[in-house]
Design an enzyme around this catalytic site. Structure first.
Site, mmCIF file in Angstrom:
data_model
loop_
_atom_site.group_PDB
_atom_site.id
_atom_site.type_symbol
_atom_site.label_atom_id
_atom_site.label_comp_id
_atom_site.label_asym_id
_atom_site.label_seq_id
_atom_site.Cartn_x
_atom_site.Cartn_y
_atom_site.Cartn_z
ATOM 1 N N CYS B 34 0.810 -1.211 0.000
ATOM 2 C CA CYS B 34 0.000 0.000 0.000
ATOM 3 C C CYS B 34 0.841 1.258 0.000
ATOM 4 C CB CYS B 34 -0.892 0.030 1.241
ATOM 5 S SG CYS B 34 -2.320 -1.002 1.033
ATOM 6 N N CYS B 103 -3.600 8.049 6.286
ATOM 7 C CA CYS B 103 -2.306 8.103 6.967
ATOM 8 C C CYS B 103 -2.499 8.401 8.444
ATOM 9 C CB CYS B 103 -1.424 9.186 6.348
ATOM 10 S SG CYS B 103 -0.979 8.829 4.651
#
Ligand SMILES: Cc1ncc(COP(=O)(O)O)c(C=O)c1O
Ligand SMILES: Cc1ncc(COP(=O)(O)O)c(C=O)c1O
Ligand code: FES
Ligand code: FES
Lengths: 387, 148, 387, 148
Positions: B34, B103
């Protein structure tokens, strides 16, 4: 911004000053609609006719084969959708490559939903298609082969002339997305047997929002933007006269300067590649070492992620990219890097430096000084790096 | 996509980079596929996070959220640290672009994973709630996405 | 060209000097690709975001509802094709008017070939549709109603708010081609219940080759230009930053100045109409006398042909048009003039004067002096005139 | 679409406008529906076109080709006039835009129609060949198009 080092010429290029100068009359006094009959309209018409001649000459085409569009994406969409809808009674199979720009791939995805079948040719570890694969992919139902002239991320130049020849032998229409190749590779559409070719002005120091599609005489494709009778009734919309004029001069300039540019940029490119390979461990050059665009440098650096690299370079006033411009901001690693066989984690750590005519050796030297430090800094921060 | 000044500051001068030497709480989340991995190590004493450091493989936002998250939990009690949400991290950074919200989720998770590791090491029978429940749409498209 | 009297503002308008000034930084130093992550790219992104806000405000829309395109034609094509392909499982019927621009009509003709059914609402002798006709035309299979806000040839303003209301009641998507209405009619898309609206920058002193499509939040239409993730993934192609910035400032200026413009141009228009009717026999005003664009004057003069009239005006440095710009050079008389019931021979003899903010009463007076002489001269030459 | 200087000259200063007073040859072609009508009148004496005039309803090219065609046949013999082709008219005007080619055809036809009228009046049993045989594509799309 004088100290900006711009290394992202594959994303876009500065509009050349002298090209803008040529556009200025049409951005000011000569605003007439080119379809109008009076003096100020006829002047726009004349400028467009001349621009079309200029473009045709640069590509080895006839003026009647050049159609102005709003950019590379529109040209690609028109070529593919226009041909496929015109020929759908003949077949529903299209051949392309796994490394095309999204303007091609997403267009084909849309056609797949409508019942078209698409073969995506694989590429080798350098990004090259195989001509044998192409031959084997051809079916009775194949109506279109579309292969990019040169890849925007890794710079690999595909064997277009051979591919076009095979298409011609089989009576299949051949399109190429030459957006990145213009001004870097010599192209003569008639000699090369290309049926359709897409280009985009802002990639060769022309204006943004301007492109062109070459359509070989006699090839019938459906219209994409329907409406007024502009562009011989094939592409509607009031002509963007300044944009058309700008595109034509930018193309003339970049094809005239091609030998010099290739010589200069190839030297800079190879110098940079050699130095990077010498000074930075765990790196991999992506794309073919010689069959590559003169301005393209693409490296993967293990253990680090591309966006961080770009931000650090940006802080040093170096503008570069990772993957193609329009996918930054996306979480997906580049489909091109995956197609040449890189594992995901390495594909995430790639850097594209794309040179333009305006770049200098001094600028490369700044990069060569900063890049190893930045890569090292990011590696020190990385949980993957045990160095 | 635009980063705030705060994000750029924490990216270019990240706080608490590295690994705590005698850590008793280590967690790693995300995966290389990812494009984001965060590893957080802590020294927890008397239920207080005495020291905390991170290592991150990821984009600018991943680095900045790691840096900010470690700042926010340093010196806090374990219970307070567990209350840290990705929203709080984002707010402390003056926001993140929509595609980068995940994030901040990773940062929240990394803290949680480290504390879970501390519980496990210390034989404490507690389960830290997983931070990500598919909240943000950013990862929606990734079949291969899972938090390690 | 200082003595040029430009009366063809419906064909195109001069780019406003201050709008060009706003574009210049993006034509020179700020050339970054808006999708790029570094400083010079972020600056383009910020400019585009601001431009989108500016456009949204002018239309009473949210910024997320504004999509930039290459012009009115692309906007029209996208709106119609995008909606119809997205909704084709729901129905195949479209309602429009007989007097739409070719960007609408030819797009619908293309869809008819694919199996869509189109109802063309007739108009009365003033060019107005009837709301009853619209109601009666609606079927269970109707998926789209597209009605132009104001006609480009005869200037008639259609009852858009009422039409949009009916569409909403029936759950049918409503699109309007507002290319001619922008800057001349106050438009608030949310208040008016419009689902999609097309506009084109060069019609309101913005740059050529730039347009926009407003798409109501939540309305799903298929993409038209597939490719990169620009415009929230709905319209691919490297952003034309200078064009986008230019469009936004031109729109802001023209919506801010709307009251003043309408007042000034309506007075000039009505003065000219009155004088022409007084001084030239056998003339007919085309379009509605009051429900008409403030800048539009359209007359038919019996016994003479439009192109000759334009050429004679051109020789007096007066730029005007006959029918729409993109059909001059065609042999067909305007479909709009035929739709309002003019016989062919009269439809051939029409003149459109379209005023812009820069026009003055002095210029109108030059027209009023020259026009009767020219009409008379051509009539003397005409085998149809027995005067 | 661009007109040559010659076309613009013949349009703005057309030669031979009007009707010949004691004409013995009158022809009219085209129709108002198509947007072009040309009427030519002549005085023919001893097989020579002594005078010729035109009236035209039509575009700039229609006016210019009428003007040029009358110039080209004035003073010529009837037989020479019949040899005038639309190509010759176009060449004399330094060319016409493609969509306007049909105007030159009309001019050729108008001359022919006038001479036919002269034959008919004078009891001469001759048929002038029709100029237009669908040669140009300009009129192709018009079902309603026919030459009167
Ligand atoms: C009503 C209307 N719609 C659409 C268009 C097309 O706009 P563009 O030529 O900018 O594509 C025009 C003008 O040409 C117009 O007047
Ligand atoms: C190979 C290739 N094709 C197509 C495009 C699309 O061109 P544009 O963004 O000008 O529409 C690009 C660049 O973005 C490109 O690199
Ligand atoms: S971070 Fe994985 S779904 Fe939100
Ligand atoms: S003039 Fe009628 S077909 Fe050529």
């Amino acid at each position: 911004m004088n100290d900006l080092i711009y290394f992202d010429n594959a994303a876009t290029t500065p509009l050349a000053k002298d090209v803008l100068d040529k556009m200025m009359p049409y951005l000011t006094d000569n605003y007439g609609n080119a379809s109008s009959i009076y003096e100020i309209g006829r002047r726009s018409r004349a400028a467009i006719d001349e621009a079309r001649d200029r473009v045709a000459k640069c590509l080895g085409a006839d003026a009647s084969e050049i159609y102005f569009t709003s950019g590379g994406s529109e040209s690609d969409n028109w070529a593919i959708k226009g041909l496929c809808s015109a020929k759908k009674s003949k077949g529903n199979h299209i051949i392309t490559t796994a490394i095309e720009h999204h303007a091609i791939l997403h267009t084909l995805k849309a056609l797949e939903k409508e019942g078209f079948e698409v073969t995506y040719l694989p590429v080798d570890e350098d990004g090259l298609i195989s001509i044998d694969d192409l031959k084997n992919a051809i079916k009775d139902t194949t109506i279109l082969i579309t292969i990019m002239f040169a890849n925007n991320e890794i710079g690999t130049i595909e064997p277009i002339e051979e591919a076009a020849k095979i298409a011609k032998e089989k009576g299949i229409t051949f399109h190429t997305d030459a957006v990145q190749a213009i001004g870097a590779v010599k192209i003569n559409v008639h000699e090369m047997g290309i049926d359709m070719l897409s280009l985009s002005a802002h990639k060769f120091n022309g204006p943004k929002g301007m492109g062109a599609l070459y359509i070989r005489k006699g090839l019938r494709i459906n219209n994409f933007i329907n409406g007024g009778a502009q562009e011989s009734g094939r592409r509607a919309g009031t002509e963007n006269t300044p944009g058309i004029v700008g595109l034509s001069y930018a193309l003339e300039k970049s094809t005239a300067g091609i030998d010099e540019k290739v010589k200069k940029l190839t030297a800079l490119r190879d110098y940079a590649i050699e130095e990077i390979e010498k000074t930075i461990p765990y790196c991999r050059l992506n794309g073919h070492r010689t069959k590559r665009l003169c301005g393209n440098i693409n490296f993967s650096f293990r253990f680090i992620e591309g966006e961080s690299l770009l931000l650090m370079l940006d802080m040093k006033h170096i503008a570069a990219s990772s993957g193609s411009a329009c996918t930054s901001g996306s979480l997906d690693p580049s489909h091109v890097l995956l197609a040449i066989g890189l594992p995901h984690e390495i594909a995430h750590g790639s850097l594209r430096i794309s040179l333009g005519v305006q770049n200098t050796k001094e600028e490369i030297d700044v990069l060569l000084k900063e890049l190893p430090k930045i890569v090292d800094r990011l590696r020190q921060m990385s949980p993957l790096y045990e160095g | 996509m635009m980063y705030s000044e705060k994000v750029l500051d924490h990216f270019s001068n990240p706080r608490n980079v590295g690994e705590v030497e005698n850590a008793n709480a280590v967690g790693q989340v995300g995966n290389a596929k990812c494009g984001d991995i965060m590893k957080i190590s802590m020294r927890i004493e008397d239920n207080i996070i005495k020291d905390v450091k991170f290592k991150t493989f990821g984009c600018g936002a991943a680095v900045a959220t790691s840096s900010m998250a470690t700042e926010l939990v340093k010196g806090k009690s374990v219970d307070d640290a567990l209350k840290l949400t990705n929203k709080a991290v984002m707010e402390a950074l003056d926001g993140l672009p929509p595609v980068k919200v995940h994030c901040s989720v990773l940062a929240e998770e990394a803290i949680g994973a480290a504390i879970q590791n501390y519980y496990d090491n210390a034989g404490i029978d507690k389960k830290v709630k997983k931070g990500c429940d598919g909240c943000c749409s950013s990862c929606g498209g990734h079949d291969e996405h899972h938090h390690e």
